[in-house]
Design a protein around this motif. Structure first.
Motif, short mmCIF file in Angstrom:
data_model
loop_
_atom_site.label_atom_id
_atom_site.label_comp_id
_atom_site.label_asym_id
_atom_site.label_seq_id
_atom_site.Cartn_x
_atom_site.Cartn_y
_atom_site.Cartn_z
N ASP A 30 66.95 55.23 37.42
CA ASP A 30 65.60 54.75 37.15
C ASP A 30 64.61 55.93 37.14
N LYS A 31 65.01 56.99 36.44
CA LYS A 31 64.22 58.22 36.42
C LYS A 31 63.77 58.53 35.00
N LEU A 32 62.51 58.90 34.89
CA LEU A 32 61.91 59.23 33.59
C LEU A 32 61.60 60.71 33.52
N THR A 33 62.08 61.38 32.47
CA THR A 33 61.86 62.82 32.32
C THR A 33 61.17 63.09 30.99
N LYS A 34 60.14 63.92 31.03
CA LYS A 34 59.43 64.30 29.82
C LYS A 34 60.23 65.34 29.06
N GLN A 35 60.36 65.16 27.75
CA GLN A 35 61.08 66.13 26.94
C GLN A 35 60.18 67.30 26.63
N THR A 36 60.75 68.49 26.66
CA THR A 36 59.99 69.70 26.32
C THR A 36 60.42 70.19 24.97
N THR A 37 59.47 70.74 24.22
CA THR A 37 59.75 71.24 22.87
C THR A 37 60.03 72.73 22.91
N GLU A 42 55.91 50.61 31.08
CA GLU A 42 55.08 50.61 32.28
C GLU A 42 55.30 51.88 33.10
N LYS A 43 56.54 52.35 33.14
CA LYS A 43 56.86 53.56 33.89
C LYS A 43 56.18 54.77 33.25
N TYR A 76 53.61 61.78 15.79
CA TYR A 76 54.42 61.99 17.00
C TYR A 76 53.58 62.65 18.09
N GLN A 77 53.71 62.13 19.32
CA GLN A 77 52.94 62.68 20.43
C GLN A 77 53.80 63.32 21.50
N VAL A 78 54.81 62.57 22.01
CA VAL A 78 55.59 63.08 23.13
C VAL A 78 56.91 62.32 23.20
N GLY A 79 57.92 62.94 23.84
CA GLY A 79 59.22 62.30 24.01
C GLY A 79 59.62 62.25 25.48
N PHE A 80 60.44 61.26 25.83
CA PHE A 80 60.92 61.10 27.20
C PHE A 80 62.41 60.73 27.17
N ASP A 112 74.50 55.70 25.74
CA ASP A 112 75.29 55.69 26.97
C ASP A 112 74.45 55.17 28.13
N ASP A 113 74.21 56.00 29.15
CA ASP A 113 73.47 55.54 30.33
C ASP A 113 72.04 56.05 30.34
N ARG A 114 71.51 56.33 29.16
CA ARG A 114 70.13 56.79 29.10
C ARG A 114 69.44 56.21 27.86
N VAL A 115 68.11 56.31 27.87
CA VAL A 115 67.31 55.85 26.73
C VAL A 115 66.43 57.00 26.27
N ASN A 116 66.52 57.33 24.99
CA ASN A 116 65.65 58.35 24.40
C ASN A 116 64.40 57.67 23.86
N ILE A 117 63.24 58.16 24.25
CA ILE A 117 61.98 57.53 23.86
C ILE A 117 61.12 58.51 23.10
#
Length: 206
Positions: free
Chosen positions: A199-206, A148-149, A188-192, A171-176
């Protein structure tokens, strides 16, 4: 679990001989299983194409992702859908399907918990390996919160159709990793990265 290991190996050899692309190889294996193991009643050809449209409707009108629907069994969802009134709109159809999907998913997780064999998202190994694999995946409540986030904060970055989420707890994060699934192909489209504490979501950069 139902397919003989030797058959799987033979299908894999055939797939690698016909293509060097992993998505195509997996599609070939799926097709071979659907032919030789007809009792599994896997969706193929026109039925599978129609199921993709059905899944898209459900995704658009619910919180379920494409991968969530797999645990409810695509064949059952396909049959439930085709039994409904064709005159109903998408939202009405989804409202009728959601209780069935919820119950089917609950039954799936019950079977998974009771099974002594690897189950879909698990791999063969010792009991300790199994515990480790389960610990590496966030629970269903957290996964739903993350989905949802992503939809709220990065609506333009995720695919419009047939979304598949792959989440790994570290650990204290989730790789998406977010994929689009079309015609048996995971693209594959995108990673976060999700920070659990903040409770923070960050977009991964390639």
């Amino acid at each position: 679990m139902e397919v003989d290991d030797q058959h799987l190996l033979a299908y894999w050899y055939k797939a690698t001989a016909e293509s060097e692309d992993l998505d195509e190889q997996l599609a070939i294996v799926y097709q071979e299983i659907s032919i030789d193991y007809s009792d599994l009643k896997l969706l193929t050809d026109e039925e599978y194409e129609q199921y993709l449209s059905i899944a898209k409707e459900i995704e658009d009108n619910s919180d379920y992702s494409f991968s969530d629907l797999n645990t409810a069994l695509p064949r059952d969802i396909y049959n439930w859908y085709t039994d409904l009134n064709e005159d109903d709109n998408e939202k009405e159809v989804t409202e009728q399907l959601l209780p069935k999907i919820k119950e089917a998913r609950e039954q799936y997780f019950e079977r998974k918990d009771k099974s002594e064999q690897p189950y879909l998202d698990e791999v063969e190994g010792s009991d300790e390996d199994s515990k480790t694999n389960e610990a590496d995946e966030p629970d269903e409540e957290m996964q739903e919160h993350i989905r949802e986030k992503i939809k709220e904060e990065f609506p333009e970055d995720i695919p419009k159709d047939h979304i598949v989420y792959d989440m790994e707890l570290e650990d204290d994060r989730v790789n998406i990793r977010v994929y689009e699934n079309k015609e048996f192909n995971l693209q594959y489209q995108v990673g976060f990265v999700y920070d659990i504490e903040d409770d923070k979501l960050t977009k991964q950069t390639t």
